[in-house]
Design a protein around this motif. Structure first.
Motif, PDB file in Angstrom:
ATOM      1  N   ILE A   1       0.818  -1.219   0.000  1.00 28.84           N
ATOM      2  CA  ILE A   1       0.000   0.000   0.000  1.00 28.84           C
ATOM      3  C   ILE A   1       0.847   1.262   0.000  1.00 28.84           C
ATOM      4  O   ILE A   1       0.601   2.191  -0.779  1.00 28.84           O
ATOM      5  CB  ILE A   1      -0.955  -0.011   1.210  1.00 28.84           C
ATOM      6  N   LEU A   2       1.861   1.314   0.869  1.00 30.25           N
ATOM      7  CA  LEU A   2       2.650   2.538   1.002  1.00 30.25           C
ATOM      8  C   LEU A   2       3.314   2.974  -0.303  1.00 30.25           C
ATOM      9  O   LEU A   2       3.285   4.169  -0.635  1.00 30.25           O
ATOM     10  CB  LEU A   2       3.696   2.367   2.103  1.00 30.25           C
ATOM     11  N   PRO A   3       3.920   2.056  -1.092  1.00 28.96           N
ATOM     12  CA  PRO A   3       4.518   2.510  -2.369  1.00 28.96           C
ATOM     13  C   PRO A   3       3.510   3.162  -3.297  1.00 28.96           C
ATOM     14  O   PRO A   3       3.852   4.098  -4.039  1.00 28.96           O
ATOM     15  CB  PRO A   3       5.083   1.213  -2.968  1.00 28.96           C
ATOM     16  N   GLY A   4       2.258   2.718  -3.286  1.00 30.21           N
ATOM     17  CA  GLY A   4       1.246   3.326  -4.138  1.00 30.21           C
ATOM     18  C   GLY A   4       0.829   4.704  -3.667  1.00 30.21           C
ATOM     19  O   GLY A   4       0.407   5.547  -4.469  1.00 30.21           O
ATOM     20  N   ALA A   5       0.944   4.949  -2.360  1.00 32.39           N
ATOM     21  CA  ALA A   5       0.556   6.246  -1.814  1.00 32.39           C
ATOM     22  C   ALA A   5       1.682   7.264  -1.878  1.00 32.39           C
ATOM     23  O   ALA A   5       1.425   8.480  -1.831  1.00 32.39           O
ATOM     24  CB  ALA A   5       0.093   6.081  -0.367  1.00 32.39           C
TER      25      ALA A   5
END
Length: 319
Positions: free
Chosen positions: A226-230
């Motif tokens: 999730i974090l890489p996409g955000a």
């Protein structure tokens, strides 16, 4: 703050970290002339701040030497000559009443302004991303609790409490570090809200569901899926926060609760220059135009980065 978060837009296309995506973003950014002008100006200003000792030595001056012989005592200490004492020895003139070199003090002032802005940004990202990630990925109770905390941080009367806190902390505490902590602790809410919104959007994606089915731990899913996409949207917002942090530091120093002489920052220089704007306009123009140029350059870059990361930017006209 909420308007800035809303302006950033969609959470990004698939595979935001892929080479193809990176090349598309870089190509769009390069074609944006205002953004590239911002990149060039910010690079020059940051390099000038980093190499301030070398540039001051090249001029042959420093920030602490008083050149009282260059002042007109009959006029209350106004620099002699045109443009505040501009000469081959003092490229931007000297300060009234002290005779200290303005070019050297502006360079070292840039160091403080940039250091506080970037240091504050680190605090804002650490708090905002961690709390926003926990709120968006946690359960309903966690989201409700942290959501109220984020709302409280955004609605908090930041300036008033920052001034009060800075005024009561002992002067022995390093003021730049204190400014980073105070501004960062009172201004992380927007980053947290943006991160939470991105996480809520991304956690319903198919690749996140596949990671859950594969038995991945929640922490691994949050950090690896999730974090890489955000991050692209968070980094875009971080570029917007940088000029805001510079203005916050300048404002607090202008009010007398930031850095104190003999340490110089652009805000502190403006604070002491306000009583001299009629007799010596250069004393106001040097830090004022420096701050204006830096904030404008960072803002142009942030706007260009936002448009480059938004796949619909070209359809909205203008980029």
């Amino acid at each position: 703050m909420s308007e800035l978060v809303a302006e950033i837009g969609d959470p990004g296309a698939p595979a935001p970290g892929s080479p193809t995506r990176a090349r598309q973003v870089l190509r769009r950014l390069r074609s944006d002339r205002p953004a590239m002008a911002g990149v060039v100006v910010t690079t020059v200003l940051v390099l000038a701040a980093v190499f301030a000792p070398l540039l001051a030595a090249l001029e042959g001056q420093d920030t602490t030497t008083f050149h009282t012989q260059l002042l007109d005592s009959a006029r209350g200490g106004v620099p002699r000559g045109a443009l505040g004492g501009v000469s081959a020895d003092h490229w931007l003139g000297v300060e009234p009443t002290t005779g200290r070199d303005l070019f050297a003090r502006a360079l070292y002032g840039a160091r403080i302004s940039f250091t506080v802005a970037f240091g504050t940004l680190v605090v804002q990202l650490l708090l905002g991303v961690v709390i926003g990630l926990a709120a968006g990925f946690g359960g309903r109770l966690v989201d409700a609790t942290l959501g109220r905390l984020i709302d409280l941080a955004i609605s908090f009367p930041q300036l008033m409490f920052a001034i009060a806190l800075l005024a009561i902390v002992p002067q022995s505490f390093p003021r730049p570090v204190l400014l980073m902590l105070v501004i960062g602790l009172f201004n992380w809410g927007g980053t947290a809200r943006l991160t939470r919104g991105q996480v809520l959007s991304l956690k319903s994606r198919d690749y996140v569901a596949a990671a859950r089915l594969s038995g991945a731990a929640p922490a691994r899913i949050a950090l690896r899926e999730i974090l890489p996409g955000a991050l692209p949207q968070v980094l875009t917002y971080a570029a917007i926060l940088l000029p805001a942090n510079m203005v916050s530091e300048a404002g607090l120093s202008f009010l007398g609760v930031g850095v104190h002489p003999p340490t110089s920052s652009w805000g502190q220089m403006l604070s002491t220059a306000t009583t001299w704007f009629r007799a010596d306009p250069m004393y106001v123009l040097v830090p004022g135009l420096s701050l204006l140029t830096a904030v404008l350059a960072f803002t142009l870059f942030a706007d260009g980065l936002r448009a480059a990361l938004d796949p619909k930017a070209s359809l909205r006209g203008g980029r």
